[in-house]
Write a protein that holds these residues in place. Structure first.
Motif, PDB file in Angstrom:
ATOM      1  N   LYS A   1       0.834  -1.205   0.000  1.00 10.61           N
ATOM      2  CA  LYS A   1       0.000   0.000   0.000  1.00 10.61           C
ATOM      3  C   LYS A   1       0.873   1.261   0.000  1.00 10.61           C
ATOM      4  CE  LYS A   1      -2.406  -0.940   3.715  1.00 10.61           C
ATOM      5  NZ  LYS A   1      -3.390  -0.688   4.783  1.00 10.61           N
ATOM      6  N   ALA A   2       1.950   1.215   0.764  1.00 12.77           N
ATOM      7  CA  ALA A   2       2.839   2.384   0.841  1.00 12.77           C
ATOM      8  C   ALA A   2       3.525   2.649  -0.497  1.00 12.77           C
ATOM      9  CB  ALA A   2       3.881   2.167   1.938  1.00 12.77           C
ATOM     10  N   LEU A   3       3.998   1.591  -1.143  1.00 14.18           N
ATOM     11  CA  LEU A   3       4.658   1.741  -2.452  1.00 14.18           C
ATOM     12  C   LEU A   3       3.665   2.239  -3.497  1.00 14.18           C
ATOM     13  CD1 LEU A   3       6.845  -1.481  -2.384  1.00 14.18           C
ATOM     14  CD2 LEU A   3       7.722   0.859  -2.502  1.00 14.18           C
ATOM     15  N   TYR A   4       2.425   1.741  -3.422  1.00 13.33           N
ATOM     16  CA  TYR A   4       1.388   2.192  -4.360  1.00 13.33           C
ATOM     17  C   TYR A   4       1.076   3.671  -4.133  1.00 13.33           C
ATOM     18  CZ  TYR A   4      -3.071   2.323  -6.869  1.00 13.33           C
ATOM     19  OH  TYR A   4      -4.081   2.639  -7.734  1.00 13.33           O
ATOM     20  N   ALA A   5       1.004   4.076  -2.858  1.00 12.86           N
ATOM     21  CA  ALA A   5       0.759   5.488  -2.541  1.00 12.86           C
ATOM     22  C   ALA A   5       1.861   6.367  -3.112  1.00 12.86           C
ATOM     23  CB  ALA A   5       0.659   5.674  -1.025  1.00 12.86           C
ATOM     24  N   LYS A   6       3.099   5.899  -3.021  1.00  9.17           N
ATOM     25  CA  LYS A   6       4.223   6.661  -3.567  1.00  9.17           C
ATOM     26  C   LYS A   6       4.127   6.749  -5.086  1.00  9.17           C
ATOM     27  CE  LYS A   6       9.295   6.688  -3.672  1.00  9.17           C
ATOM     28  NZ  LYS A   6      10.524   5.946  -3.263  1.00  9.17           N
TER      29      LYS A   6
END
Length: 771
Positions: free
Chosen positions: A269-274
């Motif tokens: 989720k964090a990588l997708y947000a980035k």
């Protein structure tokens, strides 16, 4: 959207979590999921990457070991790799926490990871990275493999002697040793099959070559086969032991896997947000949406047009009108998709400071669902979906209608659309609806909880800009487009004549609204730009002022040190002289001892006292009230200034150098307060210098008040008979000094003015000489 998210997982465990992802409805659960995503982005921002390699889905293997099954070498390696991956990630997060980085959710997760180093070490000691059981796995296996090598060497030795024999070479198809059915054989020509005896294990495709195990090696091959059976049994015994060790810590392993699956999901989720430049929104459960520069996540970042969407405060329904292909449906989908992403714990592509609402249900009627098999028209298929929505919608719902009322007679369709919107509105739901019916433009004007909106269309380029205009209904661009495309102007004018006056007024009003909104947005952009430039200038000036103060303090300190050194040298010389005088006293008894002590004391007093830099800025604020002109220290900046004006009971306008700023009273420390000037009757001042001081202190005064005081002081000083006086105005911004000099130039009784010496105040003091 899930397809994009799944690209960022590190294991099949994360993929399963993505596949199971569903929107939540409890605000606490959603907030926790949002916070976990934020912690993931925080770790990525600080560390760049996360060590999640080596994690495998070992759930099936562990459960099989728990019921007594034997795991193979690769399954055991996966377990070892997963244990190592969990241990490494645990240490990674613990190291960050030790460095005072707050990660409460990840900290709680890694507490549930058990290192299990014993199992990992046992597996590594028995199986290499390629899945081969090592000789060191057990003493028995080492002995068996030594026997295998010995038997293999014996067989090869005998067979090599056969194939090297000159008498045998003509009978062989090739001078090589090969293996058939796990037994060593040689290739013999068909016609010489009886010359070697032994067993035939295989033949070539043509039948011309037989693979024969000569009688001379049959016994050794039999022994080799027996030893290999023992090797297999010993390996199984080792694998059973390792599987039993896995079973003993099975529950801990399963917990590790569950935790690592959650961790993998968080960082996906964090990588997708980035990747989509997403942020964490503020959440509420009162139905209020305020998405700033919202972007559809499935449209390329360089192509998507950000839109601002506000709903649920002043109005609960947005009706977007205008022609087709203008971007109405994209606005609708952006609203729905970002809401579902947020309720799934994902950050959304919006700007900081946005707020989003949590809904119990999100209903949508989007697209043409016409079905030939069901014999349903466009209108019918939409109506079936809308009827189902109306059966379930309530005040905790978000409803999205695309082209409401389309597919039927315009008059009836518009009337039906209005009735549906009214029904959903009365139930308290939040609504975003699109339509091309002009009748619905009046809907928002007649409903206090609804507002019009449209998607901007550029008539010059004959294309939509996809910018959402809240408060401005969509207008028909048919005449403008036709004119741009070259349609005869007479035809256009005749067409305009067919339209009612009321319709023309509405179109003109919409055009005026669009123009006004564009002007307002342009002016807003310019204002923001000016504010940013002013802020940058203020910061630059503050930095330069701080640097100037630092350099000034350094120079003063260097000068003090130099002066102190000079005086110390002088004192040493004086001490030497005094010592000589004492010697003379002893001889001549001329100089008295108390005279020597007094002389030494005077020498000590001449030494400059160095300022204690550590005590700077620690003046206690014991004054409960401050007044204009008071000299103060702003503790947060460690800078001196003076009170210009009182803003409120607890806030003052303070001038620091060339800057003025509002400062809270708690942030101020009183350093000095100018003594009030005693007002004396003119009769007592005339001709008497006793009541008029030879200097005037203007520090802390306002410019206008200071000029009045200078004029009066000059008159009083003349009456008192002074030939020369000092006006102390301080350094500050220089404005007060310039004003004083300008006044002195025009005064009829002033002969000259000059800057005071460095010991008398320098630039902060002006010496005035009267005629």
């Amino acid at each position: 959207m899930k397809n994009q998210l799944i690209e960022h997982v590190s294991s099949s465990l994360g993929k399963r979590k993505v596949a199971e992802l569903q929107p939540m409805v409890n605000i606490d659960e959603i907030q926790h999921a949002q916070n976990s995503t934020f912690e993931g982005t925080k770790v990525l921002r600080l560390k760049g990457q996360v060590p999640l390699g080596g994690i495998r889905d070992i759930i099936a293997s562990v459960k099989r070991a728990q019921i007594g099954g034997m795991l193979n070498e690769m399954e055991l390696l996966d377990i070892s790799s997963t244990v190592y991956g969990g241990r490494r990630f645990k240490k990674f997060i613990e190291d960050m926490i030790e460095n005072a980085i707050e990660l409460p959710i990840l900290e709680e997760l890694v507490r549930t990871i058990t290192p299990l180093t014993d199992v990992e070490r046992e597996i590594k000691m028995c199986i290499d990275d390629h899945g081969h059981v090592l000789d060191s796995a057990s003493p028995t296996l080492r002995t068996i493999r030594h026997q295998i090598k010995s038997h293999e060497a014996s067989v090869r030795s005998k067979l090599e002697s056969i194939i090297r024999s000159s008498s045998s070479q003509k009978m062989l198809s090739d001078s090589i040793i090969t293996i058939r059915n796990d037994r060593y054989v040689i290739p013999v020509k068909q016609e010489y099959r009886n010359n070697f005896g032994g067993l035939v294990h295989d033949q070539s495709a043509s039948g011309a070559t037989l693979f024969i195990e000569p009688q001379a090696v049959v016994a050794i091959n039999n022994q080799l086969r027996e030893v290999r059976v023992k090797e297999k049994q010993e390996i199984e015994k080792i694998l059973h032991a390792l599987s039993a060790a896995v079973a003993e810590v099975g529950e801990e392993l399963l917990q590790n896997v569950r935790t690592l699956a959650e961790v993998d999901f968080i960082f996906a989720k964090a990588l997708y947000a980035k990747a989509i430049k997403a942020t964490q929104p503020k959440l509420n459960d009162i139905g209020f949406i305020n998405m700033k520069r919202a972007r559809h996540p499935l449209i390329a970042h360089e192509e998507v047009v950000p839109i601002d969407i506000e709903l649920g405060k002043s109005y609960s329904s947005i009706v977007i009108t205008g022609p087709n292909t203008g971007g109405k449906t994209v606005t609708l989908k952006t609203t729905g998709l970002l809401t579902l992403m947020m309720q799934s714990g994902l950050h959304v592509p919006i700007d900081e400071g946005s707020e989003m609402a949590i809904f119990q249900s999100v209903y949508a009627d989007i697209g043409d669902e016409q079905s030939i098999e069901q014999n349903l028209s466009t209108f019918s298929s939409h109506m079936v979906n809308i009827i189902d929505i109306l059966e379930h919608v309530d005040h905790q719902s978000l409803v999205l209608f695309d082209e409401l009322g389309a597919g039927t007679d315009p008059t009836e369709g518009a009337a039906l659309a209005i009735a549906i919107l009214d029904d959903v509105y009365q139930r308290g739901a939040r609504i975003v609806a699109t339509t091309h019916y002009s009748e619905l433009k009046a809907y928002a004007y007649n409903r206090p909880g609804a507002i019009n909106a449209s998607v901007e269309f550029d008539v010059e380029t004959l294309s939509p800009t996809y910018r959402l205009l809240i408060g401005v209904p969509g207008r028909s661009n048919a005449f403008a487009i036709s004119k741009r495309l070259g349609l005869n102007i007479d035809i256009i004018e005749k067409a305009k004549a067919q339209i009612s006056t009321e319709t023309n007024k509405v179109e003109n009003m919409i055009t005026s609204l669009e123009t006004s909104q564009k002007m307002a947005e342009k002016e807003m952009e310019e204002a923001v730009k000016i504010r940013e430039e002013a802020e940058a200038l203020r910061k630059d000036l503050a930095d330069k002022f701080a640097q100037f103060e630092l350099e000034k303090d350094m120079l003063i300190e260097q000068a003090e040190k130099k002066a102190f050194k000079v005086v110390e040298t002088a004192k040493e010389e004086a001490e030497f002289i005094i010592e000589e005088l004492r010697e003379l006293q002893k001889e001549a008894n001329v100089v008295k001892e108390h005279q020597l002590i007094d002389a030494k004391k005077r020498l000590d007093e001449t030494a400059p006292k160095q300022k204690d830099k550590k005590k700077k800025g620690v003046v206690k604020n014991i004054i409960k009230e401050l007044f204009p002109g008071d000299e103060v220290n702003v503790t947060s900046f460690n800078q001196k200034g003076h009170i210009v004006d009182k803003v409120s009971d607890r806030e003052f306008l303070v001038q620091i150098g060339i800057m003025k700023m509002k400062v809270a009273m708690d942030d101020l420390q009183l350093i000095d307060r100018p003594r009030p000037i005693e007002k004396k009757p003119v009769a007592t001042v005339r001709g008497n210098s006793h009541h008029v001081k030879p200097e005037l202190d203007l520090r802390g005064e306002r410019f206008e008040d200071a000029m009045l005081r200078v004029e009066k002081y000059l008159d009083d000083a003349l009456l008192a008979g002074y030939s020369q006086v000092s006006i102390i105005h301080g350094k500050g911004t220089g404005a007060l000094r310039k004003g004083v000099l300008q006044l002195l130039k025009t005064h009829p009784h002033v002969k000259s003015s000059k800057m005071a010496g460095m010991s008398e105040g320098g630039l902060g003091n002006t010496i005035v000489e009267f005629k």
